[in-house]
Design a protein around this motif. Structure first.
Motif, PDB file in Angstrom:
ATOM      1  N   HIS A  70       0.833  -1.145   0.037  1.00 26.44           N
ATOM      2  CA  HIS A  70      -0.035  -0.192  -0.069  1.00 26.44           C
ATOM      3  C   HIS A  70       0.759   1.250  -0.105  1.00 26.44           C
ATOM      4  O   HIS A  70       1.909   1.362   0.826  1.00 26.44           O
ATOM      5  N   LYS A  71       0.561   2.159  -0.986  1.00 27.59           N
ATOM      6  CA  LYS A  71       1.387   3.483  -1.066  1.00 27.59           C
ATOM      7  C   LYS A  71       0.670   4.503  -1.802  1.00 27.59           C
ATOM      8  O   LYS A  71      -0.055   3.969  -2.882  1.00 27.59           O
ATOM      9  N   ASP A  72       0.282   5.580  -1.321  1.00 26.60           N
ATOM     10  CA  ASP A  72      -0.255   6.814  -1.878  1.00 26.60           C
ATOM     11  C   ASP A  72      -1.528   6.447  -2.331  1.00 26.60           C
ATOM     12  O   ASP A  72      -2.279   6.772  -3.578  1.00 26.60           O
ATOM     13  N   GLY A  73      -2.436   5.593  -1.664  1.00 23.45           N
ATOM     14  CA  GLY A  73      -3.886   5.499  -2.025  1.00 23.45           C
ATOM     15  C   GLY A  73      -4.187   4.178  -2.942  1.00 23.45           C
ATOM     16  O   GLY A  73      -5.395   3.988  -3.207  1.00 23.45           O
ATOM     17  N   ARG A  74      -2.954   3.525  -3.075  1.00 21.13           N
ATOM     18  CA  ARG A  74      -2.976   2.492  -4.213  1.00 21.13           C
ATOM     19  C   ARG A  74      -2.554   1.258  -3.493  1.00 21.13           C
ATOM     20  O   ARG A  74      -1.707   1.158  -2.787  1.00 21.13           O
ATOM     21  N   LYS A  75      -3.426  -0.056  -3.447  1.00 20.63           N
ATOM     22  CA  LYS A  75      -2.864  -1.263  -3.206  1.00 20.63           C
ATOM     23  C   LYS A  75      -2.463  -2.226  -4.136  1.00 20.63           C
ATOM     24  O   LYS A  75      -3.469  -2.117  -5.231  1.00 20.63           O
ATOM     25  N   ALA A  76      -1.615  -2.972  -3.968  1.00 18.02           N
ATOM     26  CA  ALA A  76      -1.257  -4.078  -4.971  1.00 18.02           C
ATOM     27  C   ALA A  76      -1.445  -5.376  -4.272  1.00 18.02           C
ATOM     28  O   ALA A  76      -1.114  -5.399  -3.090  1.00 18.02           O
ATOM     29  N   ILE A  92      -3.081  -7.544  -8.756  1.00 15.27           N
ATOM     30  CA  ILE A  92      -4.330  -6.688  -9.044  1.00 15.27           C
ATOM     31  C   ILE A  92      -4.042  -5.336  -8.220  1.00 15.27           C
ATOM     32  O   ILE A  92      -3.386  -5.466  -7.313  1.00 15.27           O
ATOM     33  N   VAL A  93      -4.127  -4.376  -8.935  1.00 14.09           N
ATOM     34  CA  VAL A  93      -4.106  -2.894  -8.263  1.00 14.09           C
ATOM     35  C   VAL A  93      -5.386  -2.214  -8.100  1.00 14.09           C
ATOM     36  O   VAL A  93      -6.110  -2.295  -9.080  1.00 14.09           O
ATOM     37  N   SER A  94      -5.581  -1.825  -6.711  1.00 15.18           N
ATOM     38  CA  SER A  94      -6.692  -1.287  -6.621  1.00 15.18           C
ATOM     39  C   SER A  94      -6.542   0.128  -6.029  1.00 15.18           C
ATOM     40  O   SER A  94      -5.364   0.342  -5.335  1.00 15.18           O
ATOM     41  N   ALA A  95      -7.468   1.141  -6.319  1.00 16.96           N
ATOM     42  CA  ALA A  95      -7.338   2.419  -5.784  1.00 16.96           C
ATOM     43  C   ALA A  95      -8.687   3.086  -5.601  1.00 16.96           C
ATOM     44  O   ALA A  95      -9.421   2.868  -6.726  1.00 16.96           O
ATOM     45  N   LYS A  96      -9.179   3.640  -4.649  1.00 20.59           N
ATOM     46  CA  LYS A  96     -10.373   4.542  -4.419  1.00 20.59           C
ATOM     47  C   LYS A  96     -11.533   3.466  -4.693  1.00 20.59           C
ATOM     48  O   LYS A  96     -12.419   3.561  -5.504  1.00 20.59           O
ATOM     49  N   ASP A  97     -11.548   2.151  -3.991  1.00 18.15           N
ATOM     50  CA  ASP A  97     -12.453   1.306  -3.954  1.00 18.15           C
ATOM     51  C   ASP A  97     -12.590   0.765  -5.633  1.00 18.15           C
ATOM     52  O   ASP A  97     -13.760   0.169  -5.737  1.00 18.15           O
ATOM     53  N   LYS A  98     -11.896   0.799  -6.394  1.00 17.64           N
ATOM     54  CA  LYS A  98     -12.080   0.286  -7.795  1.00 17.64           C
ATOM     55  C   LYS A  98     -10.798  -0.352  -8.242  1.00 17.64           C
ATOM     56  O   LYS A  98      -9.585   0.174  -7.852  1.00 17.64           O
ATOM     57  N   VAL A  99     -10.738  -1.079  -9.330  1.00 20.15           N
ATOM     58  CA  VAL A  99      -9.649  -1.674 -10.005  1.00 20.15           C
ATOM     59  C   VAL A  99      -9.048  -0.849 -10.858  1.00 20.15           C
ATOM     60  O   VAL A  99      -9.565  -0.108 -11.874  1.00 20.15           O
ATOM     61  N   GLU A 100      -7.786  -0.794 -10.760  1.00 26.57           N
ATOM     62  CA  GLU A 100      -6.898   0.106 -11.580  1.00 26.57           C
ATOM     63  C   GLU A 100      -6.444  -0.761 -12.901  1.00 26.57           C
ATOM     64  O   GLU A 100      -6.226  -0.441 -13.808  1.00 26.57           O
ATOM     65  N   LEU A 159     -10.942  -6.364  -4.164  1.00 28.92           N
ATOM     66  CA  LEU A 159     -11.660  -5.256  -3.724  1.00 28.92           C
ATOM     67  C   LEU A 159     -12.266  -5.354  -2.675  1.00 28.92           C
ATOM     68  O   LEU A 159     -12.281  -4.361  -1.967  1.00 28.92           O
ATOM     69  N   TYR A 160     -12.625  -6.565  -2.219  1.00 26.18           N
ATOM     70  CA  TYR A 160     -13.268  -6.759  -0.878  1.00 26.18           C
ATOM     71  C   TYR A 160     -11.966  -6.260   0.075  1.00 26.18           C
ATOM     72  O   TYR A 160     -12.415  -5.779   1.170  1.00 26.18           O
ATOM     73  N   LEU A 161     -10.955  -6.926   0.186  1.00 24.19           N
ATOM     74  CA  LEU A 161      -9.994  -6.864   0.985  1.00 24.19           C
ATOM     75  C   LEU A 161      -9.526  -5.318   0.911  1.00 24.19           C
ATOM     76  O   LEU A 161      -8.922  -4.867   1.944  1.00 24.19           O
ATOM     77  N   ASP A 162      -9.453  -4.807  -0.125  1.00 26.60           N
ATOM     78  CA  ASP A 162      -9.292  -3.035  -0.249  1.00 26.60           C
ATOM     79  C   ASP A 162     -10.051  -2.555   0.646  1.00 26.60           C
ATOM     80  O   ASP A 162      -9.816  -1.477   1.466  1.00 26.60           O
ATOM     81  N   LYS A 163     -11.309  -2.905   0.721  1.00 26.61           N
ATOM     82  CA  LYS A 163     -12.430  -2.130   1.510  1.00 26.61           C
ATOM     83  C   LYS A 163     -12.256  -2.560   2.896  1.00 26.61           C
ATOM     84  O   LYS A 163     -12.265  -1.628   3.641  1.00 26.61           O
ATOM     85  N   PHE A 164     -11.974  -3.718   3.260  1.00 25.61           N
ATOM     86  CA  PHE A 164     -11.715  -4.404   4.364  1.00 25.61           C
ATOM     87  C   PHE A 164     -10.494  -3.539   5.106  1.00 25.61           C
ATOM     88  O   PHE A 164     -10.555  -3.246   6.217  1.00 25.61           O
ATOM     89  N   THR A 165      -9.469  -3.371   4.321  1.00 29.73           N
ATOM     90  CA  THR A 165      -8.309  -2.602   4.964  1.00 29.73           C
ATOM     91  C   THR A 165      -8.246  -1.368   5.095  1.00 29.73           C
ATOM     92  O   THR A 165      -7.275  -0.550   5.621  1.00 29.73           O
TER      93      THR A 165
END
Length: 167
Positions: A70-76, A92-100, A159-165
């Motif tokens: 996780h860095k600068d609002g993006r998660k890998a 998978i890269v996610s940012a702002k609750d969506k897939v990048e 995406l679920y884990l992005d929201k969870f974290t």
């Protein structure tokens, strides 16, 4: 007779060509974070989270934790899921609750390798969760049904884990 043998050999060569490592986890992370990869973090899978993950994947998750960066609002996320019989490694890269971005990092199946092409993976761009499902229909690929299901499941999980974290 020779044409049947030639077609058979061509089909065998084509099916085997789908297998391979297309990008290492390290290269995916370096690309994602412009060669400044943050330290990994961990989501421990227990309790209600274990149940939710099982519901998303359709089976129990084998591990005790999932690593992410996780860095600068993006998660890998680097996640694996079984296609038909072999694991497929996804980035998978996610940012702002969506897939990048979604990439197939390693494909070990004999069929279904078409999921690695941008023409297919772009369907996931900007996808969000609607409950515990993606907010859109993902078109399948003939002969790659299980690989498509595996990719859809891991993208949903990321995406679920992005929201969870983010809680």
């Amino acid at each position: 007779m020779r044409s049947i043998v030639a077609v058979t050999l061509l089909m065998i060569a084509f099916s085997v060509s789908a297998r391979g490592i297309y990008q290492t986890d390290e290269a995916f992370l370096a690309e994602t974070f412009n060669n400044d990869v943050p330290k990994s973090q961990v989501v421990w899978i227990k309790g209600d989270l274990r149940k939710s993950i099982s519901d998303i994947l359709g089976h129990n998750y084998a591990g005790l934790r999932i690593r992410y960066w996780h860095k600068d609002g993006r998660k890998a996320w680097v996640l694996e899921e079984i296609g038909k019989v072999e694991p497929i490694t996804f980035g998978i890269v996610s940012a702002k609750d969506k897939v990048e971005k979604v990439k197939v990092l390693a494909f070990r199946e004999s069929r279904g390798g078409e999921i690695r092409y941008p023409a297919f993976t772009q369907q996931f761009d900007d996808a969000k969760l609607n409950g515990n499902e993606l907010d859109r229909h993902i078109d399948g690929i003939s002969g790659a049904t299980l690989s498509v299901r595996a990719m859809t499941a891991v993208v949903t999980l990321a995406l679920y884990l992005d929201k969870f974290t983010s809680q």
